[in-house]
Design a protein around this motif. Structure first.
Motif, PDB file in Angstrom:
ATOM      1  N   ARG A   1      46.279  39.453  48.627  1.00 50.79           N
ATOM      2  CA  ARG A   1      45.566  40.046  47.247  1.00 50.79           C
ATOM      3  C   ARG A   1      45.672  41.414  47.432  1.00 50.79           C
ATOM      4  O   ARG A   1      45.728  42.093  48.380  1.00 50.79           O
ATOM      5  N   ASP A   2      45.653  41.826  46.173  1.00 49.90           N
ATOM      6  CA  ASP A   2      45.949  43.496  45.962  1.00 49.90           C
ATOM      7  C   ASP A   2      44.734  43.892  45.123  1.00 49.90           C
ATOM      8  O   ASP A   2      43.938  43.280  44.776  1.00 49.90           O
ATOM      9  N   ASN A   3      44.832  45.596  44.996  1.00 50.68           N
ATOM     10  CA  ASN A   3      43.689  46.045  44.199  1.00 50.68           C
ATOM     11  C   ASN A   3      44.159  46.428  43.099  1.00 50.68           C
ATOM     12  O   ASN A   3      43.787  47.463  42.566  1.00 50.68           O
ATOM     13  N   GLY A   4      45.394  45.827  42.535  1.00 48.50           N
ATOM     14  CA  GLY A   4      45.931  46.115  41.372  1.00 48.50           C
ATOM     15  C   GLY A   4      45.219  45.639  40.154  1.00 48.50           C
ATOM     16  O   GLY A   4      44.024  45.146  40.083  1.00 48.50           O
ATOM     17  N   PRO A   5      45.726  45.600  38.991  1.00 48.21           N
ATOM     18  CA  PRO A   5      44.995  45.301  37.612  1.00 48.21           C
ATOM     19  C   PRO A   5      45.173  43.908  37.360  1.00 48.21           C
ATOM     20  O   PRO A   5      44.315  43.316  36.477  1.00 48.21           O
ATOM     21  N   GLY A   6      45.551  42.722  38.308  1.00 44.36           N
ATOM     22  CA  GLY A   6      45.640  41.634  37.852  1.00 44.36           C
ATOM     23  C   GLY A   6      46.878  41.340  37.076  1.00 44.36           C
ATOM     24  O   GLY A   6      47.533  42.182  36.528  1.00 44.36           O
ATOM     25  N   ILE A   7      46.876  39.876  36.748  1.00 41.56           N
ATOM     26  CA  ILE A   7      47.942  39.523  35.688  1.00 41.56           C
ATOM     27  C   ILE A   7      47.048  39.010  34.413  1.00 41.56           C
ATOM     28  O   ILE A   7      46.185  38.317  34.567  1.00 41.56           O
ATOM     29  N   ALA A   8      47.858  39.235  33.265  1.00 43.35           N
ATOM     30  CA  ALA A   8      47.263  38.930  32.053  1.00 43.35           C
ATOM     31  C   ALA A   8      47.190  37.398  32.066  1.00 43.35           C
ATOM     32  O   ALA A   8      48.021  36.767  32.487  1.00 43.35           O
ATOM     33  N   PRO A   9      46.034  36.711  31.743  1.00 50.86           N
ATOM     34  CA  PRO A   9      45.845  35.338  31.711  1.00 50.86           C
ATOM     35  C   PRO A   9      46.994  34.663  30.936  1.00 50.86           C
ATOM     36  O   PRO A   9      47.568  33.757  31.222  1.00 50.86           O
ATOM     37  N   GLU A  10      47.713  35.184  29.884  1.00 43.19           N
ATOM     38  CA  GLU A  10      48.638  34.567  29.048  1.00 43.19           C
ATOM     39  C   GLU A  10      50.012  34.583  29.867  1.00 43.19           C
ATOM     40  O   GLU A  10      50.897  33.649  29.618  1.00 43.19           O
ATOM     41  N   LEU A  11      49.958  35.271  31.036  1.00 45.77           N
ATOM     42  CA  LEU A  11      51.274  35.251  31.535  1.00 45.77           C
ATOM     43  C   LEU A  11      51.304  34.581  32.939  1.00 45.77           C
ATOM     44  O   LEU A  11      52.412  34.524  33.609  1.00 45.77           O
ATOM     45  N   LEU A  12      50.108  34.095  33.338  1.00 44.64           N
ATOM     46  CA  LEU A  12      49.843  33.414  34.489  1.00 44.64           C
ATOM     47  C   LEU A  12      51.025  32.216  34.526  1.00 44.64           C
ATOM     48  O   LEU A  12      51.394  31.856  35.712  1.00 44.64           O
ATOM     49  N   SER A  13      50.992  31.480  33.612  1.00 42.22           N
ATOM     50  CA  SER A  13      51.783  30.295  33.567  1.00 42.22           C
ATOM     51  C   SER A  13      53.318  30.625  33.564  1.00 42.22           C
ATOM     52  O   SER A  13      54.149  29.657  33.937  1.00 42.22           O
ATOM     53  N   ARG A  14      53.552  31.986  33.387  1.00 39.29           N
ATOM     54  CA  ARG A  14      55.081  32.182  33.404  1.00 39.29           C
ATOM     55  C   ARG A  14      55.692  33.014  34.673  1.00 39.29           C
ATOM     56  O   ARG A  14      56.540  33.484  34.691  1.00 39.29           O
ATOM     57  N   ILE A  15      54.615  33.340  35.444  1.00 42.27           N
ATOM     58  CA  ILE A  15      54.928  34.157  36.617  1.00 42.27           C
ATOM     59  C   ILE A  15      55.997  33.661  37.586  1.00 42.27           C
ATOM     60  O   ILE A  15      56.784  34.700  38.054  1.00 42.27           O
ATOM     61  N   PHE A  16      56.185  32.435  37.634  1.00 41.27           N
ATOM     62  CA  PHE A  16      57.279  31.960  38.426  1.00 41.27           C
ATOM     63  C   PHE A  16      58.527  31.729  37.628  1.00 41.27           C
ATOM     64  O   PHE A  16      59.393  31.160  38.547  1.00 41.27           O
ATOM     65  N   ASP A  17      58.745  31.894  36.605  1.00 44.26           N
ATOM     66  CA  ASP A  17      59.852  31.580  35.736  1.00 44.26           C
ATOM     67  C   ASP A  17      61.046  32.446  36.230  1.00 44.26           C
ATOM     68  O   ASP A  17      60.703  33.800  36.434  1.00 44.26           O
ATOM     69  N   PRO A  18      62.177  32.121  36.121  1.00 47.04           N
ATOM     70  CA  PRO A  18      63.512  33.096  36.473  1.00 47.04           C
ATOM     71  C   PRO A  18      63.518  34.132  35.677  1.00 47.04           C
ATOM     72  O   PRO A  18      63.357  33.862  34.499  1.00 47.04           O
ATOM     73  N   PHE A  19      63.975  35.348  36.081  1.00 47.30           N
ATOM     74  CA  PHE A  19      64.086  36.460  35.305  1.00 47.30           C
ATOM     75  C   PHE A  19      62.899  37.024  34.522  1.00 47.30           C
ATOM     76  O   PHE A  19      62.921  38.072  33.710  1.00 47.30           O
ATOM     77  N   PHE A  20      61.648  36.420  34.867  1.00 47.37           N
ATOM     78  CA  PHE A  20      60.669  36.991  34.204  1.00 47.37           C
ATOM     79  C   PHE A  20      59.792  38.011  35.051  1.00 47.37           C
ATOM     80  O   PHE A  20      59.606  37.623  36.319  1.00 47.37           O
ATOM     81  N   THR A  21      59.494  39.342  34.687  1.00 51.11           N
ATOM     82  CA  THR A  21      58.862  40.238  35.440  1.00 51.11           C
ATOM     83  C   THR A  21      57.922  41.079  34.496  1.00 51.11           C
ATOM     84  O   THR A  21      58.128  41.294  33.315  1.00 51.11           O
TER      85      THR A  21
END
Length: 449
Positions: free
Chosen positions: A380-400
């Motif tokens: 776990r990090d102390n960053g801003p987190g991930i936008a909820p709409e991007l959580l489902s795409r976070i493991f997609d190839p070439f998505f960053t």
């Protein structure tokens, strides 16, 4: 001139009046109209039936697979163009002949006969191998799916054979296998490319890590070189048979006693520095080499500690890590691949905290948890987190989510695939206390060898 006949109106039958006759004539008109309507409807039905027959015939003609429909006794009732072309006989010539006459060997005849004689076949049928006589008299192997044909009442009236030459299946299988091998090779290349990208981010830190033991070794070697010159001078004096007093003065001036006392620690320190250098180089070689996917027992604690060390050495800014091990935390897997996954998660966590607005010093919470069936490692990090709409795409190839030029978009996708190949899962969520949290869950193994 004959007398002129005067026709009298025909009298209605006795007991039937004019109204009754009108009713009869009206009924006859209705019957006639109904007959005309029925004839039109019949012509329409015949046209639809002809169109359906043409449609079915076009399908049968277009089929590349061999189709054969026979009675329960094995007499051929229907064929298609593919079968006629394969055996070199017309549809009219095949109708009424026995299916067994098309088979090229006794084994095929026995298998087909067993299907025809099966009193209780399954609705899905069965698949058998048959050898058919080809047009040139040779034997053509086919894989045939045999499905029972029944009336609406459920009584079996025959069997439908749909077959495809085995050569086509083998060619298709070979093409599929070649494509699979190419995909595996591409996957290995992507895996190695991402691994080398991760390694490149650590070069600066690893160079600093290597510099310490190498500098230590070089310093010791220079000291040993000076000591060697002093010992050579003293030994030359000994061989010249100088008097004891001169030798004592020379021994004191060259500090031979101190030199001899310092030699063991210099040698020990040199060996230690060389061993530390060799350990770092071997670790880098193991991480950067193409992994043969050798599976063995791996302790997630060791993997995490090594990843924390390497990432912290490669990070220019201070890195705070709350590390909570859970020994033992053994899993079965490839050490190099698991090392890559954990390093990628830690590096991403550092990047997430560093790119926050406003920027903040990276702070990571890394916990290992051992369970009865599964072992977990969370980052776990102390960053801003991930936008909820991007959580489902976070493991997609070439998505960053990183800026252009800062990420390939393959790290998390490859990490997800590695963990999946190890029979585990890689999950992500936004932690309630802030930041993103990635959790690796892998099947646990006991500590017995």
């Amino acid at each position: 001139m004959p007398p002129r006949r005067t026709e009298r109106p025909r009298a209605a039958p006795h007991g039937v009046d004019d109204a009754t006759w009108l009713d009869v004539i009206q009924k006859m008109d209705e019957v006639y109209s109904q007959l005309v309507q029925d004839e039109v409807e019949l012509e329409k039905k015949n046209e639809e039936l002809e169109q359906s027959q043409q449609f079915i015939f076009s399908i049968l003609s277009a089929m590349s697979d061999v189709l054969l429909v026979c009675t329960e006794k094995g007499e051929i009732e229907e064929t298609n163009a593919a079968l006629c072309e394969l055996v070199g006989r017309s549809d009219a010539d095949l109708r009424g002949t026995s299916l067994l006459a098309l088979l090229a060997d006794a084994g095929s005849i026995a298998r087909a006969h067993a299907v025809l004689m099966n009193a209780s076949p399954t609705r899905r049928g069965e698949t058998i191998e048959l050898n058919l006589f080809a047009a040139d008299g040779s034997s053509v192997p086919v894989d045939a799916n045999c499905t029972p044909r029944a009336t609406p009442s459920g009584r079996r009236v025959g069997t439908v054979f749909v077959a495809r030459p085995t050569a086509e299946l083998r060619r298709a299988y070979q093409e599929l296998r070649s494509a699979h091998e190419a995909l595996k090779q591409t996957q290995q290349q992507l895996l190695h490319s991402e691994k080398m990208a991760s390694l490149g981010r650590l070069v600066a830190g690893v160079a600093h890590e290597l510099n310490n033991p190498i500098s230590f070794v070089l310093g010791n070697v220079h000291a040993l070189s000076r000591y060697s010159d002093k010992l050579r001078t003293y030994m030359a004096a000994v061989h010249e048979d100088k008097d004891p007093q001169a030798l004592l003065e020379l021994r004191t001036r060259l500090r031979i006693e101190h030199l001899l006392d310092d030699l063991p620690s210099l040698i020990e320190g040199t060996l230690e520095g060389a061993q530390r250098t060799a350990a770092i180089v071997n670790g880098l070689k193991r991480f950067s080499a193409m992994d043969p996917e050798e599976r063995k027992r791996v302790d997630l604690n060791d993997v995490a500690e090594r990843a924390i060390l390497w990432v912290s050495k490669g990070t220019s800014q201070p890195l705070k890590v709350d590390w909570q091990p859970a020994s033992p935390c053994l899993v079965e897997g490839s050490l190099g691949q698991l090392q890559q996954v954990v390093m990628n998660l830690i590096q991403n966590a550092v990047d997430a905290a560093s790119t926050a607005q406003p920027p903040r010093a990276p702070h990571l919470w890394i916990h290992a948890r051992a369970g009865a069936t599964n072992n977990l490692l969370s980052v776990r990090d102390n960053g801003p987190g991930i936008a909820p709409e991007l959580l489902s795409r976070i493991f997609d190839p070439f998505f960053t989510t990183k800026p252009v030029g800062k990420g390939t978009g393959l790290g998390l996708s490859i990490s997800y695939g590695i963990i999946e190949q190890h029979g585990g899962t890689l999950r992500v969520r936004n932690h309630p206390e802030g930041g993103a949290e990635f959790t690796v869950e892998l099947p646990a193994v006991n500590g017995a060898s």
